[in-house]
Design a protein around this motif. Structure first.
Motif, PDB file in Angstrom:
ATOM      1  N   GLY A  53      11.393  19.178  -3.728  1.00  0.00           N
ATOM      2  CA  GLY A  53      12.487  19.554  -2.849  1.00  0.00           C
ATOM      3  C   GLY A  53      12.073  20.724  -1.974  1.00  0.00           C
ATOM      4  N   GLN A  54      12.749  20.874  -0.839  1.00  0.00           N
ATOM      5  CA  GLN A  54      12.387  21.947   0.077  1.00  0.00           C
ATOM      6  C   GLN A  54      13.609  22.498   0.786  1.00  0.00           C
ATOM      7  OE1 GLN A  54      10.547  20.917   3.868  1.00  0.00           O
ATOM      8  NE2 GLN A  54      10.816  18.736   3.421  1.00  0.00           N
ATOM      9  N   ALA A  55      13.500  23.757   1.209  1.00  0.00           N
ATOM     10  CA  ALA A  55      14.511  24.396   2.043  1.00  0.00           C
ATOM     11  C   ALA A  55      13.767  25.219   3.082  1.00  0.00           C
ATOM     12  CB  ALA A  55      15.430  25.286   1.216  1.00  0.00           C
ATOM     13  N   THR A  56      13.982  24.917   4.347  1.00  0.00           N
ATOM     14  CA  THR A  56      13.242  25.594   5.407  1.00  0.00           C
ATOM     15  C   THR A  56      14.086  26.683   6.063  1.00  0.00           C
ATOM     16  OG1 THR A  56      13.966  23.943   7.039  1.00  0.00           O
ATOM     17  CG2 THR A  56      11.896  23.515   5.888  1.00  0.00           C
ATOM     18  N   GLN A  57      13.388  27.666   6.633  1.00  0.00           N
ATOM     19  CA  GLN A  57      14.014  28.736   7.411  1.00  0.00           C
ATOM     20  C   GLN A  57      15.084  29.473   6.616  1.00  0.00           C
ATOM     21  OE1 GLN A  57      13.600  25.732  11.150  1.00  0.00           O
ATOM     22  NE2 GLN A  57      15.081  27.365  11.455  1.00  0.00           N
ATOM     23  N   SER A  96      19.523  27.957  -4.612  1.00  0.00           N
ATOM     24  CA  SER A  96      20.406  27.800  -3.451  1.00  0.00           C
ATOM     25  C   SER A  96      19.822  28.605  -2.292  1.00  0.00           C
ATOM     26  CB  SER A  96      21.818  28.300  -3.759  1.00  0.00           C
ATOM     27  OG  SER A  96      22.450  27.456  -4.686  1.00  0.00           O
ATOM     28  N   VAL A  97      19.644  27.935  -1.167  1.00  0.00           N
ATOM     29  CA  VAL A  97      19.053  28.592   0.001  1.00  0.00           C
ATOM     30  C   VAL A  97      20.010  28.464   1.177  1.00  0.00           C
ATOM     31  CG1 VAL A  97      17.158  28.547   1.652  1.00  0.00           C
ATOM     32  CG2 VAL A  97      16.697  28.178  -0.785  1.00  0.00           C
ATOM     33  N   GLY A 110       9.879  23.599  -6.235  1.00  0.00           N
ATOM     34  CA  GLY A 110      10.295  23.410  -4.853  1.00  0.00           C
ATOM     35  C   GLY A 110       9.532  24.288  -3.877  1.00  0.00           C
ATOM     36  N   ILE A 111       9.832  24.063  -2.598  1.00  0.00           N
ATOM     37  CA  ILE A 111       9.187  24.768  -1.478  1.00  0.00           C
ATOM     38  C   ILE A 111      10.264  25.493  -0.681  1.00  0.00           C
ATOM     39  CG2 ILE A 111       7.662  24.541   0.524  1.00  0.00           C
ATOM     40  CD1 ILE A 111       6.391  23.297  -1.915  1.00  0.00           C
ATOM     41  N   ILE A 112      10.003  26.745  -0.326  1.00  0.00           N
ATOM     42  CA  ILE A 112      10.901  27.503   0.550  1.00  0.00           C
ATOM     43  C   ILE A 112      10.075  28.076   1.691  1.00  0.00           C
ATOM     44  CG2 ILE A 112      12.422  29.505   0.756  1.00  0.00           C
ATOM     45  CD1 ILE A 112      13.114  29.182  -2.199  1.00  0.00           C
ATOM     46  N   THR A 113      10.564  27.899   2.939  1.00  0.00           N
ATOM     47  CA  THR A 113       9.940  28.589   4.066  1.00  0.00           C
ATOM     48  C   THR A 113      10.912  29.662   4.557  1.00  0.00           C
ATOM     49  OG1 THR A 113      10.745  27.157   5.878  1.00  0.00           O
ATOM     50  CG2 THR A 113       8.779  26.438   4.692  1.00  0.00           C
ATOM     51  N   THR A 114      10.367  30.800   4.956  1.00  0.00           N
ATOM     52  CA  THR A 114      11.174  31.989   5.212  1.00  0.00           C
ATOM     53  C   THR A 114      11.401  32.227   6.697  1.00  0.00           C
ATOM     54  OG1 THR A 114       9.171  33.351   5.139  1.00  0.00           O
ATOM     55  CG2 THR A 114      10.395  33.091   3.094  1.00  0.00           C
ATOM     56  N   ASP A 115      12.579  32.802   6.993  1.00  0.00           N
ATOM     57  CA  ASP A 115      12.942  33.159   8.359  1.00  0.00           C
ATOM     58  C   ASP A 115      13.174  34.668   8.428  1.00  0.00           C
ATOM     59  OD1 ASP A 115      13.446  32.774  11.007  1.00  0.00           O
ATOM     60  OD2 ASP A 115      15.114  31.387  10.745  1.00  0.00           O
TER      61      ASP A 115
END
Length: 261
Positions: A150-154, A167-168, A185-190
């Motif tokens: 699973g992933q959540a971007t920005q 929770s992102v 999972g994968i998270i990309t940061t903003d």
């Protein structure tokens, strides 16, 4: 009890954000020789996010691993990452190709990270949404696809629910959106996620004693062959000065003249 986190944070050495890039004489790339470099700003956010997770202790964090792929000078950004709080680091050295900083394309980076995940066993990867040199914004998404995670971007906010769910909150057009996924999972940061800390002198000294492992692409069985070719790089055309109008009627007339209304 929540599963302890093992976090992988990829970091990239880029031209410092405060430096105005210049095109090289051959117009094949941006000039990098003699130019100040630093850690990609979005990657600083990722390191800070991982360190704050450790400080909150819920869930506990067992390991923060920083990784960078590129020329020998990438060691500098890994030392900075460890001074900020990473426990150890891996440098995948890629010899400089001669036309500026050697680097992999996003798919190559994603394949490398997938191999590192298989070998090191992290259950969370936090990386910048993009690097400020190529602005591809692809690596995190490609890595999630390769791993089937699973992933959540920005991400502008990261929280852990009861159990192993993340929770992102992310900014979208017209508001914010919250997505939730189970680990791994994968998270990309903003940019709105946090304010990265400065590496203090004592922590910089401590970072020199932390483990920095040297690897090569062949150690991970990754091909560095490029699929994209830069044909030409040019400076953007200079911006033209604006004009002044005396009143609203003049502004409307000017917009009609330009075909804007």
């Amino acid at each position: 009890m929540p599963t302890p986190l093992k976090i992988l944070v990829p970091v990239k050495r880029v031209i410092d954000y405060a430096v105005k890039p210049r095109v090289n004489k051959a117009r094949t790339a941006v000039e990098t020789a003699g130019v100040k470099h630093s850690m990609n700003p979005f990657d600083e956010l990722s390191i800070e996010a991982a360190v704050r997770m450790r400080e909150r202790k819920n869930p506990p964090v067992d390991d923060i691993l920083a990784l960078s792929a590129g020329p020998a000078k990438c060691v500098d950004v890994l030392r900075t990452a460890m001074a900020m709080g990473a426990d150890r680091s891996i440098h995948v050295e890629i010899p400089d190709a001669g036309q500026g900083q050697a680097e992999l394309e996003p798919l190559g980076v994603a394949k490398l990270l997938a191999k590192v995940v298989a070998e090191e066993g992290p259950n969370l990867v936090i990386l910048g949404k993009q690097s400020i040199d190529d602005d591809s914004n692809q690596t995190g998404q490609m890595l999630a696809g390769l791993l089937g995670w699973g992933q959540a971007t920005q991400a502008s906010k990261i929280e852990f629910d009861d159990g192993d769910r993340v929770s992102v909150t992310r900014e979208v057009d017209g508001g914010v959106e919250t997505v939730r996924f189970p680990l791994p999972g994968i998270i990309t940061t903003d940019l709105r996620l946090n304010e990265p800390r400065y590496a203090s002198l004592p922590n910089i000294m401590k970072a020199k004693k932390k483990k920095l492992e040297k690897k090569t692409l062949s150690d991970y069985g990754v091909d560095e062959g490029r699929r994209l070719k830069t044909v030409r790089v040019e400076e953007p055309p200079p911006r033209k000065g604006g004009g002044k109008v005396e009143d609203v009627d003049g502004m409307i007339a000017k917009l009609k003249e330009l075909g804007a209304i």
